[in-house]
Design a protein around this motif. Structure first.
Motif, PDB file in Angstrom:
ATOM      1  N   ASP A   1       0.855  -1.192   0.000  1.00  0.00           N
ATOM      2  CA  ASP A   1       0.000   0.000   0.000  1.00  0.00           C
ATOM      3  C   ASP A   1       0.886   1.235   0.000  1.00  0.00           C
ATOM      4  OD1 ASP A   1      -2.721  -1.298   0.612  1.00  0.00           O
ATOM      5  OD2 ASP A   1      -1.468  -2.009   2.264  1.00  0.00           O
ATOM      6  N   ALA A   2       0.499   2.241  -0.758  1.00  0.00           N
ATOM      7  CA  ALA A   2       1.252   3.493  -0.762  1.00  0.00           C
ATOM      8  C   ALA A   2       0.291   4.671  -0.745  1.00  0.00           C
ATOM      9  CB  ALA A   2       2.156   3.579  -1.986  1.00  0.00           C
ATOM     10  N   ARG A   3       0.664   5.691  -0.009  1.00  0.00           N
ATOM     11  CA  ARG A   3      -0.112   6.927   0.078  1.00  0.00           C
ATOM     12  C   ARG A   3       0.457   7.890  -0.960  1.00  0.00           C
ATOM     13  NH1 ARG A   3      -5.088   8.488   2.024  1.00  0.00           N
ATOM     14  NH2 ARG A   3      -5.000  10.548   3.051  1.00  0.00           N
ATOM     15  N   VAL A   4      -0.326   8.185  -1.996  1.00  0.00           N
ATOM     16  CA  VAL A   4       0.183   8.930  -3.143  1.00  0.00           C
ATOM     17  C   VAL A   4      -0.729  10.102  -3.484  1.00  0.00           C
ATOM     18  CG1 VAL A   4       1.359   6.921  -4.125  1.00  0.00           C
ATOM     19  CG2 VAL A   4      -1.005   7.414  -4.791  1.00  0.00           C
ATOM     20  N   ALA A   5      -0.171  11.058  -4.197  1.00  0.00           N
ATOM     21  CA  ALA A   5      -0.933  12.195  -4.712  1.00  0.00           C
ATOM     22  C   ALA A   5      -0.317  12.599  -6.038  1.00  0.00           C
ATOM     23  CB  ALA A   5      -0.915  13.372  -3.739  1.00  0.00           C
ATOM     24  N   SER A   6      -1.147  13.192  -6.918  1.00  0.00           N
ATOM     25  CA  SER A   6      -0.645  13.600  -8.219  1.00  0.00           C
ATOM     26  C   SER A   6      -1.436  14.769  -8.770  1.00  0.00           C
ATOM     27  CB  SER A   6      -0.696  12.439  -9.221  1.00  0.00           C
ATOM     28  OG  SER A   6      -0.306  12.878 -10.513  1.00  0.00           O
ATOM     29  N   GLY A   7      -0.714  15.751  -9.255  1.00  0.00           N
ATOM     30  CA  GLY A   7      -1.316  16.854  -9.996  1.00  0.00           C
ATOM     31  C   GLY A   7      -0.876  16.832 -11.445  1.00  0.00           C
ATOM     32  N   ALA A   8      -0.515  15.647 -11.925  1.00  0.00           N
ATOM     33  CA  ALA A   8      -0.007  15.510 -13.293  1.00  0.00           C
ATOM     34  C   ALA A   8      -1.064  15.930 -14.312  1.00  0.00           C
ATOM     35  CB  ALA A   8       0.430  14.068 -13.549  1.00  0.00           C
ATOM     36  N   ALA A   9      -0.579  16.411 -15.431  1.00  0.00           N
ATOM     37  CA  ALA A   9      -1.474  16.832 -16.508  1.00  0.00           C
ATOM     38  C   ALA A   9      -2.256  15.645 -17.057  1.00  0.00           C
ATOM     39  CB  ALA A   9      -0.659  17.494 -17.615  1.00  0.00           C
ATOM     40  N   SER A  10      -3.329  15.938 -17.747  1.00  0.00           N
ATOM     41  CA  SER A  10      -4.156  14.898 -18.351  1.00  0.00           C
ATOM     42  C   SER A  10      -3.313  14.013 -19.260  1.00  0.00           C
ATOM     43  CB  SER A  10      -5.287  15.542 -19.164  1.00  0.00           C
ATOM     44  OG  SER A  10      -6.054  14.563 -19.816  1.00  0.00           O
ATOM     45  N   GLY A  11      -3.454  12.714 -19.100  1.00  0.00           N
ATOM     46  CA  GLY A  11      -2.719  11.766 -19.921  1.00  0.00           C
ATOM     47  C   GLY A  11      -1.352  11.406 -19.383  1.00  0.00           C
ATOM     48  N   VAL A  12      -0.901  12.073 -18.309  1.00  0.00           N
ATOM     49  CA  VAL A  12       0.399  11.774 -17.714  1.00  0.00           C
ATOM     50  C   VAL A  12       0.205  10.827 -16.535  1.00  0.00           C
ATOM     51  CG1 VAL A  12       2.373  12.727 -16.469  1.00  0.00           C
ATOM     52  CG2 VAL A  12       1.412  13.963 -18.421  1.00  0.00           C
ATOM     53  N   SER A  13       0.859   9.688 -16.567  1.00  0.00           N
ATOM     54  CA  SER A  13       0.763   8.713 -15.484  1.00  0.00           C
ATOM     55  C   SER A  13       2.035   7.878 -15.468  1.00  0.00           C
ATOM     56  CB  SER A  13      -0.461   7.803 -15.672  1.00  0.00           C
ATOM     57  OG  SER A  13      -0.329   7.032 -16.864  1.00  0.00           O
TER      58      SER A  13
END
Length: 468
Positions: free
Chosen positions: A389-401
């Protein structure tokens, strides 16, 4: 030497953000209360004082004309880091090489970094430690020192010379866009053959900010006894986590002439600049913003061929207690309790920052393809773990993963599990993501590795754990 770059505490795509700096008053020197300015040109690194242990040393022993030990050092070549600011971000004009004409041992226990000129073109040398994990333990101290004779040239013949012994925060390696937020500690810097050494801490944002960038928080002094150019002097930095506020002190031949403390800036700026390891750099630049600020750079009077001579580099550590961001001893991490992401033992490409997630503290950010963090001695016990399990967050642009991967004992081993993550609604919009993993028992070094089909930042990590 300033590694110029705009920076903020919020990860975002790593577009080219760095500008050339007119570095006005940077970098530094420091010393230990050890070897005197005069004496043998090939003294060995001193025996650690009582209460200190040696964690790194290079006496530069080896045949004359040979290169440095590449287990300890890596060469920086060309005129910039890959994708980094031109002219090393400082306006210097030389091309760095790994040639033994520019960087070599002298056969008498010294390293020589020698700037050379061919026509109007200059070459020189720049090396940095392969290790990026130099930091004091919680409640302890770190001392980084070197015995150095600056290039023995003065007056108009020294115009443009810029020797330095300094450190950069580990998150800079592989990123090259996050200066000065990740911290820079300049232990010795000199320009124009002046009998003076500068010590500086760089941090915060550029320009301006809490650390007065691009100048940083610095001071200078004359070399005691003999001039900086005519003799060896010992330059040192001592980073003290045993006091409150935390302090970073700079020395020349044991004389403390500059100190920076945590209360000189806000807590987030200090944490971003110090809650990680550092690597050490030795180089001689030619020209650039700092020499320009003291009478101009290279011209026809500048004489090539005067080396900076380094007798030894040594890193010592003292004391220390517990702390959430100090890695536990090998085998002391519990796989089934939250492992704080910022407590890594070493890393490449990530940066710590303050988090707004429940409980506060730090997360690792600026995470993109190829980045990694190592957590040594994770104990899974005799009953197999089957989930991560990992606690994550992302504000990446659409299509970025990208993928968050778990590897055991080596970054080259296949992942035992992974999960994909994209935009979660913002760089501080946290969620806990589970993933199945191959059954794991025993004690292992755990690598979090990050892979993506594109170069943009795609995730922050606050903590992770495992489950049966």
């Amino acid at each position: 030497m300033s590694a110029s770059s705009a920076s903020s505490g919020i990860p975002r795509p790593r577009a080219f953000r760095r500008a050339l700096l007119a570095v006005v008053a940077t970098l530094g020197l420091a010393v230990t209360a050890a070897t005197a300015a005069t004496g043998s040109a090939n003294a060995s690194a001193p025996t650690p004082p009582s209460g200190w242990t040696q964690v790194f040393a290079d006496d530069f022993d080896g045949p004359a004309g040979s290169g440095v030990n590449t287990a300890n050092w890596q060469y920086d070549t060309g005129t910039s880091y890959p994708g980094g600011a031109a002219n090393w971000g400082t306006g210097e004009v030389e091309r760095m090489t790994s040639s033994t004409s520019n960087v070599s041992l002298d056969g008498n226990g010294n390293l020589r970094i020698t700037p050379l000129r061919s026509g109007t073109s200059w070459t020189s040398g720049r090396i940095e430690t392969t290790r990026t994990d130099f930091q004091p333990p919680a409640g302890g101290k770190l001392r980084v020192q070197a015995r150095i004779q600056m290039p023995n040239v003065t007056g108009t013949a020294a115009e443009g010379y810029w020797p330095a012994f300094w450190m950069l925060g580990a998150p800079f390696r592989g990123n090259y866009q996050n200066w000065p937020g990740v911290g820079e500690l300049d232990i010795m810097e000199n320009v124009q053959g002046l009998n003076k050494t500068w010590a500086t801490m760089h941090c915060g944002t550029n320009p301006g900010g809490p650390c007065n960038e691009t100048s940083g928080i610095g001071n200078s002094t004359a070399c005691p006894g003999s001039t900086c150019q005519s003799a060896f002097h010992t330059y040192a930095m001592e980073w003290d986590r045993s006091v409150s506020p935390e302090a970073i002190r700079f020395y020349v031949d044991g004389v403390n002439y500059h100190t920076v403390t945590a209360n000189q800036m806000d807590a987030t700026t200090w944490a971003n600049a110090t809650n990680h390891g550092f690597f050490v750099i030795l180089n001689v630049a030619m020209g650039g913003g700092f020499p320009d600020a003291f009478g101009g750079g290279l011209d026809g009077d500048t004489e090539p061929g005067h080396p900076m001579v380094v007798d030894y580099v040594q890193v010592l550590q003292s004391g220390g207690g517990g702390g959430t961001t100090t890695p536990p001893p090998s085998g002391n991490r519990d796989a089934y309790s939250a492992i704080q992401a910022e407590s890594y033992d070493s890393q490449s490409g990530v940066q710590t920052e303050a988090t707004t997630d429940t409980g506060g503290g730090q997360d690792i950010g600026y995470v993109s393809n190829g980045d990694w963090a190592l957590y040594k001695g994770v104990d899974f016990g005799s009953t197999a773990a089957t989930q991560f399990d990992a606690r994550v967050a992302s504000g990446a642009a659409s299509g970025v993963s990208g993928l968050v991967e778990v590897r055991l004992d080596s970054r080259s081993n296949a992942p035992v599990g992974s999960f994909a993550v994209g935009n979660t609604g913002g760089w501080q919009s946290w969620r806990t993501v589970p993933a199945n993993i191959s059954a794991v028992t025993g004690t292992h070094d755990v690598y979090l590795t990050f892979s993506s089909g594109q170069p943009a930042d795609f995730v922050n990590v606050n903590w992770f754990d495992f489950a049966h």
